[in-house]
Design a protein around this motif. Structure first.
Motif, PDB file in Angstrom:
ATOM      1  N   GLN A   1      -6.988  -0.063 -11.950  1.00 15.51           N
ATOM      2  CA  GLN A   1      -5.788   0.281 -10.866  1.00 15.51           C
ATOM      3  C   GLN A   1      -6.677   0.975  -9.559  1.00 15.51           C
ATOM      4  N   SER A   2      -5.445   1.002  -8.686  1.00 19.50           N
ATOM      5  CA  SER A   2      -6.093   1.422  -7.296  1.00 19.50           C
ATOM      6  C   SER A   2      -5.026   2.440  -6.812  1.00 19.50           C
ATOM      7  N   GLY A   3      -5.459   3.657  -6.397  1.00 20.72           N
ATOM      8  CA  GLY A   3      -4.537   4.603  -5.759  1.00 20.72           C
ATOM      9  C   GLY A   3      -3.959   4.271  -4.634  1.00 20.72           C
ATOM     10  N   ALA A   4      -4.391   3.214  -4.007  1.00 25.54           N
ATOM     11  CA  ALA A   4      -3.966   2.702  -2.733  1.00 25.54           C
ATOM     12  C   ALA A   4      -2.695   1.926  -3.068  1.00 25.54           C
ATOM     13  N   VAL A   5      -2.208   1.633  -4.098  1.00 27.94           N
ATOM     14  CA  VAL A   5      -0.898   0.821  -4.461  1.00 27.94           C
ATOM     15  C   VAL A   5       0.297   1.746  -4.517  1.00 27.94           C
ATOM     16  N   ARG A   6       1.261   1.413  -3.886  1.00 25.59           N
ATOM     17  CA  ARG A   6       2.615   2.142  -3.729  1.00 25.59           C
ATOM     18  C   ARG A   6       3.182   1.988  -5.310  1.00 25.59           C
ATOM     19  N   LEU A   7       3.652   3.276  -6.024  1.00 24.57           N
ATOM     20  CA  LEU A   7       3.915   2.972  -7.087  1.00 24.57           C
ATOM     21  C   LEU A   7       5.585   3.451  -7.175  1.00 24.57           C
ATOM     22  N   ASP A   8       6.095   4.247  -5.810  1.00 24.43           N
ATOM     23  CA  ASP A   8       7.464   4.508  -5.785  1.00 24.43           C
ATOM     24  C   ASP A   8       8.080   4.159  -4.714  1.00 24.43           C
ATOM     25  N   PRO A   9       8.845   3.042  -4.863  1.00 22.72           N
ATOM     26  CA  PRO A   9       9.049   2.280  -5.976  1.00 22.72           C
ATOM     27  C   PRO A   9       7.859   1.488  -6.472  1.00 22.72           C
ATOM     28  N   PRO A  10       7.907   1.136  -7.770  1.00 23.19           N
ATOM     29  CA  PRO A  10       6.918   0.330  -8.353  1.00 23.19           C
ATOM     30  C   PRO A  10       7.145  -1.123  -8.009  1.00 23.19           C
ATOM     31  N   PRO A  11       5.747  -1.832  -7.999  1.00 21.73           N
ATOM     32  CA  PRO A  11       5.837  -3.104  -7.788  1.00 21.73           C
ATOM     33  C   PRO A  11       7.058  -3.977  -8.578  1.00 21.73           C
ATOM     34  N   VAL A  12       7.386  -5.107  -7.859  1.00 21.59           N
ATOM     35  CA  VAL A  12       8.426  -5.766  -8.591  1.00 21.59           C
ATOM     36  C   VAL A  12       7.625  -7.055  -9.160  1.00 21.59           C
ATOM     37  N   VAL A  13       7.729  -7.165 -10.648  1.00 24.56           N
ATOM     38  CA  VAL A  13       7.164  -8.430 -11.400  1.00 24.56           C
ATOM     39  C   VAL A  13       8.036  -9.262 -11.932  1.00 24.56           C
ATOM     40  N   THR A  14       8.084 -10.492 -11.684  1.00 27.96           N
ATOM     41  CA  THR A  14       9.117 -11.276 -12.207  1.00 27.96           C
ATOM     42  C   THR A  14       8.295 -12.612 -12.781  1.00 27.96           C
ATOM     43  N   LEU A  15       8.669 -13.129 -13.760  1.00 31.11           N
ATOM     44  CA  LEU A  15       7.897 -14.123 -14.439  1.00 31.11           C
ATOM     45  C   LEU A  15       9.030 -15.422 -14.294  1.00 31.11           C
ATOM     46  N   TYR A  16       8.502 -16.683 -14.136  1.00 28.64           N
ATOM     47  CA  TYR A  16       9.436 -17.813 -13.879  1.00 28.64           C
ATOM     48  C   TYR A  16       8.648 -18.806 -14.664  1.00 28.64           C
TER      49      TYR A  16
ATOM     50  N   PRO B   1       0.686  -1.184  -0.008  1.00 22.73           N
ATOM     51  CA  PRO B   1      -0.122  -0.042  -0.043  1.00 22.73           C
ATOM     52  C   PRO B   1       0.809   1.256  -0.065  1.00 22.73           C
ATOM     53  N   ILE B   2       0.154   2.407  -0.413  1.00 18.73           N
ATOM     54  CA  ILE B   2       1.039   3.717  -0.652  1.00 18.73           C
ATOM     55  C   ILE B   2       1.373   3.993   0.744  1.00 18.73           C
ATOM     56  N   GLU B   3       0.591   3.945   1.731  1.00 21.04           N
ATOM     57  CA  GLU B   3       0.661   4.253   3.020  1.00 21.04           C
ATOM     58  C   GLU B   3      -0.019   3.402   4.114  1.00 21.04           C
ATOM     59  N   PRO B   4       0.366   3.098   5.369  1.00 20.49           N
ATOM     60  CA  PRO B   4      -0.191   2.508   6.162  1.00 20.49           C
ATOM     61  C   PRO B   4      -1.891   2.682   6.404  1.00 20.49           C
ATOM     62  N   ALA B   5      -2.127   3.629   6.599  1.00 17.84           N
ATOM     63  CA  ALA B   5      -3.570   4.224   6.616  1.00 17.84           C
ATOM     64  C   ALA B   5      -4.573   3.537   5.350  1.00 17.84           C
ATOM     65  N   ARG B   6      -4.124   3.196   4.253  1.00 16.34           N
ATOM     66  CA  ARG B   6      -4.685   2.688   3.185  1.00 16.34           C
ATOM     67  C   ARG B   6      -4.433   1.353   3.057  1.00 16.34           C
ATOM     68  N   GLU B   7      -4.048   0.681   3.856  1.00 14.73           N
ATOM     69  CA  GLU B   7      -3.743  -0.861   3.907  1.00 14.73           C
ATOM     70  C   GLU B   7      -4.964  -1.531   3.499  1.00 14.73           C
ATOM     71  N   ASP B   8      -6.105  -1.506   4.409  1.00 12.27           N
ATOM     72  CA  ASP B   8      -7.194  -2.103   4.035  1.00 12.27           C
ATOM     73  C   ASP B   8      -8.034  -1.855   2.710  1.00 12.27           C
ATOM     74  N   GLU B   9      -7.679  -0.689   2.268  1.00 10.03           N
ATOM     75  CA  GLU B   9      -8.117  -0.448   0.865  1.00 10.03           C
ATOM     76  C   GLU B   9      -7.504  -1.230   0.016  1.00 10.03           C
ATOM     77  N   TYR B  10      -5.922  -1.188  -0.018  1.00 11.52           N
ATOM     78  CA  TYR B  10      -5.051  -1.891  -0.920  1.00 11.52           C
ATOM     79  C   TYR B  10      -5.697  -3.196  -0.977  1.00 11.52           C
ATOM     80  N   ASN B  11      -5.809  -4.047   0.354  1.00  9.01           N
ATOM     81  CA  ASN B  11      -6.159  -5.428   0.388  1.00  9.01           C
ATOM     82  C   ASN B  11      -7.468  -5.703  -0.268  1.00  9.01           C
ATOM     83  N   ASP B  12      -8.577  -4.955   0.042  1.00  8.05           N
ATOM     84  CA  ASP B  12      -9.890  -4.948  -0.600  1.00  8.05           C
ATOM     85  C   ASP B  12      -9.917  -4.834  -2.058  1.00  8.05           C
TER      86      ASP B  12
END
Length: 106
Positions: free
Chosen positions: A87-102, A12-23
């Motif tokens: 998309q959701s504004g509750a996701v932290r984008l700085d730094p961006p999510p790390v995506v890896t394909l295996y 989440p972008i900040e702890p206060a938005r963790e519930d929004e991020y998970n929902d």
């Protein structure tokens, strides 16, 4: 058919938005990703207390089955660009999510 995993580290972008991020992640994002052909399953994990706070606190593991594992990922990106993946504004984008394909080694 090849099998693989797409692993995404995010938080989440900040702890206060963790519930929004998970929902959003559980009720919107996962169903939208799993609607993309080739994505067959997903699970989410949360870092335990004491984990490095500089690292993203959540991990999503998506199972992929396709002749070319990049095809479902390309379709996911196309749907995202077209606005079909919300998309959701509750996701932290700085730094961006790390995506890896295996790819499964057989």
């Amino acid at each position: 058919m090849r099998k693989g995993l797409m692993v995404v580290q995010s938080g989440p972008i900040e702890p206060a938005r963790e519930d929004e991020y998970n929902d959003w992640y559980d009720n919107t994002h996962l169903p939208q990703v799993l609607a993309v052909p080739g994505f067959v399953a997903a699970r989410r994990y949360r870092a335990r207390s004491g984990a490095d706070p500089a690292l993203p606190g959540y991990l999503a593991i998506y199972e992929i089955e396709a002749d070319d594992l990049t095809d479902p990922v390309k379709e996911l990106r196309a749907r995202s660009a077209a606005g079909e993946i919300r998309q959701s504004g509750a996701v932290r984008l700085d730094p961006p999510p790390v995506v890896t394909l295996y790819e499964l080694m057989e």
